[in-house]
Design a protein around this motif. Sequence first.
Motif, mmCIF file in Angstrom:
data_model
loop_
_atom_site.group_PDB
_atom_site.id
_atom_site.type_symbol
_atom_site.label_atom_id
_atom_site.label_comp_id
_atom_site.label_asym_id
_atom_site.label_seq_id
_atom_site.Cartn_x
_atom_site.Cartn_y
_atom_site.Cartn_z
ATOM 1 N N ASP A 140 0.866 -1.181 0.000
ATOM 2 C CA ASP A 140 0.000 0.000 0.000
ATOM 3 C C ASP A 140 0.900 1.227 0.000
ATOM 4 N N GLU A 142 0.385 4.302 -0.859
ATOM 5 C CA GLU A 142 -0.199 5.528 -0.314
ATOM 6 C C GLU A 142 -0.070 5.547 1.209
ATOM 7 N N ALA A 143 -0.342 4.422 1.842
ATOM 8 C CA ALA A 143 -0.215 4.349 3.290
ATOM 9 C C ALA A 143 1.251 4.453 3.723
#
Length: 420
Positions: A140, A142-143
């Motif tokens: 992920d 973005e995280a």
Amino acid sequence: MNILFIHQNFPGQFKHLAPALARAGHNCVALTLRVKEPTKWQGMTVLPYAISRGAGQKTHPWLVDLNTKVVRAEACFRAARTLRDDGFTPDIIVAHPGWGESMFLRDVWPEARIGLYYELYHRSTWPHMHFDPEFDRHPDKEAEGLRIRLKNLNNLIHLPVGDLALSPTEFQANTFPPPFRDRISVIHDGIDTDLVAPNPDVRFEMEDGAVLTRGDEVITFVNRNLEPYRGYHVFMRSLPRLLAERPNARVLIVGGDEVSYGARAPKGQTWKQIFIDEVRGQISDADWARVHFLGRIPYDRFVRLLQVSRVHVYLTYPFVLSWSLFEAMSAGAAIVASDTAPLHEAIEPGRTGTLVDFFDGAALVDEVCALLDDPERRAAYGAAARDFVRAHYDLETICLPQQMAWIDRLAACTPGRVGD
């Protein structure tokens, strides 16, 4: 003045400034994790502090970094409070906030002038993140960017703590946003160019008894630890062709097996061995015998390594610039380096060295071979590189005077207050 230094691995970046202030007659004290008992060092008193609790347990994974820094900050706070209660009051505190120790110093000594050594503000945009797709494996992304941004909580907590700050390079200083950047002076730690100087008579002794001189074709590569952040994988993948094209070359590689930056190697492995295993089958035994992993070596031996080098290769992600680059330049080595932002302050292509795309191993081999075949250009690069370092990064004539002037400005500040 009473001057307190804070650095988890003291003297670290203060190895020249702290003794210079002690020689100037100031009462200098340091708090560090590096020693276990009080000791004296170059006219200073060096005191230990101890971490008394574990870090990162039952903590949100995005906050593990901050948690470890608060643990250190608490330990340093308690040691500082003991110093205060024993009667020590610093006029100036010089601290490296990177590990959190200096977080609460303003609470202990509100009247002290505090100067901070800022190394990096973590950015979650390219090229600071996602620079190397091969190792950008976060499920992920973005995280992951959010986690990286949260690493700046330590920087943000320190904003009201410091009155002035310094950074060693423009690239590093410019990672910080304006409230920080306005306080930062760009002053390098300094290179002892008298010590790290060309030596045509240098002899570098190998463990097998061989002795290398300037008459030998020596290629050097130096990292604190051998890892992707410093282009170790790119360099290793260049070796099969480089060794084949340079049958008389010796490749000397300096660096440890641990990780200074970035992700650790898969469990139970090291980046060093991973890339040895990847390329070893492409290299004959005779050629592999010309590749020497020296580990970490004493500084005097390190200087001789740079002095014997014909071509020095330095690769890095867009990140903190290594002292070893400027030391190699000071020794008069011809530099082939990565065309990444930190290098743009040091290498003027065609004058002080040459730049290649970080990922282009073929271009790296081409440039190394071209320099090895051109002694006049190699000598010109080395001389210009040394002149550049002497003009901009010399310890005694440039950097240390600038650091001492920075201390004078710090002493003249009106100390801040927590929360101001």
